[in-house]
Enzyme design. Structure first.
Site, mmCIF file in Angstrom:
data_model
loop_
_atom_site.group_PDB
_atom_site.id
_atom_site.type_symbol
_atom_site.label_atom_id
_atom_site.label_comp_id
_atom_site.label_asym_id
_atom_site.label_seq_id
_atom_site.Cartn_x
_atom_site.Cartn_y
_atom_site.Cartn_z
ATOM 1 N N ASP A 1 -6.576 -1.749 1.177
ATOM 2 C CA ASP A 1 -5.273 -2.110 0.609
ATOM 3 C C ASP A 1 -5.483 -2.694 -0.785
ATOM 4 O OD1 ASP A 1 -2.541 -2.366 0.412
ATOM 5 O OD2 ASP A 1 -2.425 -4.222 1.566
ATOM 6 N N THR B 1 -0.578 0.201 0.497
ATOM 7 C CA THR B 1 0.663 0.375 -0.247
ATOM 8 C C THR B 1 0.724 1.830 -0.699
ATOM 9 O OG1 THR B 1 0.375 -1.888 -0.959
ATOM 10 C CG2 THR B 1 1.939 -0.572 -2.214
ATOM 11 N N LYS C 1 -4.857 -3.220 -4.462
ATOM 12 C CA LYS C 1 -3.715 -3.100 -5.385
ATOM 13 C C LYS C 1 -3.733 -4.354 -6.254
ATOM 14 C CE LYS C 1 -0.857 -5.047 -1.710
ATOM 15 N NZ LYS C 1 0.220 -4.830 -0.776
ATOM 16 N N SER D 1 2.976 -10.091 7.517
ATOM 17 C CA SER D 1 3.742 -9.780 8.721
ATOM 18 C C SER D 1 3.444 -10.736 9.869
ATOM 19 C CB SER D 1 3.482 -8.337 9.152
ATOM 20 O OG SER D 1 2.099 -8.068 9.099
ATOM 21 N N ASN E 1 -3.477 -7.850 -4.774
ATOM 22 C CA ASN E 1 -4.607 -8.401 -4.016
ATOM 23 C C ASN E 1 -5.774 -8.776 -4.921
ATOM 24 O OD1 ASN E 1 -3.674 -8.492 -1.397
ATOM 25 N ND2 ASN E 1 -4.220 -6.391 -0.945
ATOM 26 N N ASP F 1 -8.336 -10.792 0.577
ATOM 27 C CA ASP F 1 -8.069 -10.020 1.800
ATOM 28 C C ASP F 1 -9.072 -8.910 2.018
ATOM 29 O OD1 ASP F 1 -6.046 -11.446 2.744
ATOM 30 O OD2 ASP F 1 -4.455 -10.042 2.354
#
Length: 301
Positions: free
Chosen positions: A138, A178, A140, A25, A143, A156
């Site tokens: 986060d 997510t 998932k 973002s 990542n 990250d």
């Protein structure tokens, strides 16, 4: 640190920037080559104005400082931090084997032994970062990166949590991540323990690796949240009984009774072929570049 355009190439310090390999973002990740050594890195480019506008300076400084101190074979390494007037550059280890997610997409699902091997590496990384007070929030498959030797690298780590973190009660209060991988207590918005929430996400990842699909999924977000909060896990018949038992203990909707990493290390299914991580603790890490990257932006608006 000024950006210089050399012909068609943009340079940041000694790094020559190449193509964009990821986009978030308010950050882009670009491929970069060190002009002297020829080594390849991934550079995360943050928009400095965005950071200032959202009063994220102290938060990001703390995260980046922590990241520099985290040296673990299963976590993407942060090498240095630089800045220009408008950008902050984070020079990261470039991991060249793609995402674990692509492996699932291509293979459908992984065999239990292979899934367990990646899960071991994931838990080692998460455990180490928790011991340093860093929560991912986060986790998932997108990542989780693989190097060319097939080793898993969490990316990250600690950089996904940019918003104000723990409140007075010592709990995290930002619902992020997510939806399919997020723990029920995160969705409940009453504050949560970052360790327990990360463990839940690891359980979802393990399920996806072995099943080839998500345990809780619905196109309707409210229905999805209901499924997650009920946490009625239905394991496919090809899961071994040991795997089913462990997944049920990880995907426990109550974070207080959910299995911890310490308990997981004692689990029979988990212990099979488990190799504790061997690595040297990083010494003498300098944080001068972190301070320098932010100093001239302190107090500006």
């Amino acid at each position: 640190m000024a950006e210089a355009a050399a012909g068609r190439k943009t340079r940041v310090g000694p790094y020559e920037l190449g193509k964009t390999i990821g986009e978030g973002s308010f950050a882009k990740v670009k491929l970069a080559r060190h002009s002297r050594t020829g080594d390849v890195y991934a550079i995360k480019v943050l928009d400095r104005n965005h950071v200032l506008r959202h009063k994220m300076i102290e938060q990001i400084k703390r995260e980046i400082s922590t990241m520099k101190l985290i040296k673990h074979p299963n976590v993407v390494q942060l090498h240095e931090v630089m800045a220009s007037k408008s950008k902050i550059y984070m020079v990261l280890e470039f991991v060249d084997g793609g995402e674990l997610f692509d492996k699932i997409v291509n293979s459908g699902r992984l065999g239990e032994d292979e899934a367990r091997r990646y899960f071991h590496q994931l838990i080692n990384a998460v455990d180490y970062c928790h011991s340093r007070g860093v929560y991912h929030r986060d986790l998932k498959p997108e990542n989780l990166l693989l190097d060319l030797n097939g080793s898993l690298k969490v990316s990250d780590f600690g950089l996904s949590a940019f918003s104000p973190q723990t409140k007075e009660d010592g709990l995290l209060h930002t619902a992020c991540g997510t939806p399919n991988y997020v723990a029920p207590e995160v969705l409940a918005d009453k504050g949560y323990d970052g360790m327990a929430a990360d463990v839940w996400s690891c359980g979802i990842i393990l399920f996806v690796l072995m099943a080839g699909y998500l345990p809780f999924d619905d196109a309707n977000l409210m229905k999805l949240y209901t499924l997650i909060c009920k946490a009625n896990v239905s394991c496919p018949p090809w899961f071994s009984s040991g795997a089913k038992k462990l997944i049920k203990r990880i995907l426990d909707p109550n974070p207080h009774t959910r299995i911890t990493i310490a308990e997981m290390l004692e689990d029979e299914w988990f212990k099979k072929d488990y190799k504790p991580p061997h690595f040297e603790q990083g010494e003498g890490v300098s944080l001068d570049d972190v301070d320098a990257a932010f100093n001239d932006s302190e107090g500006t608006s």
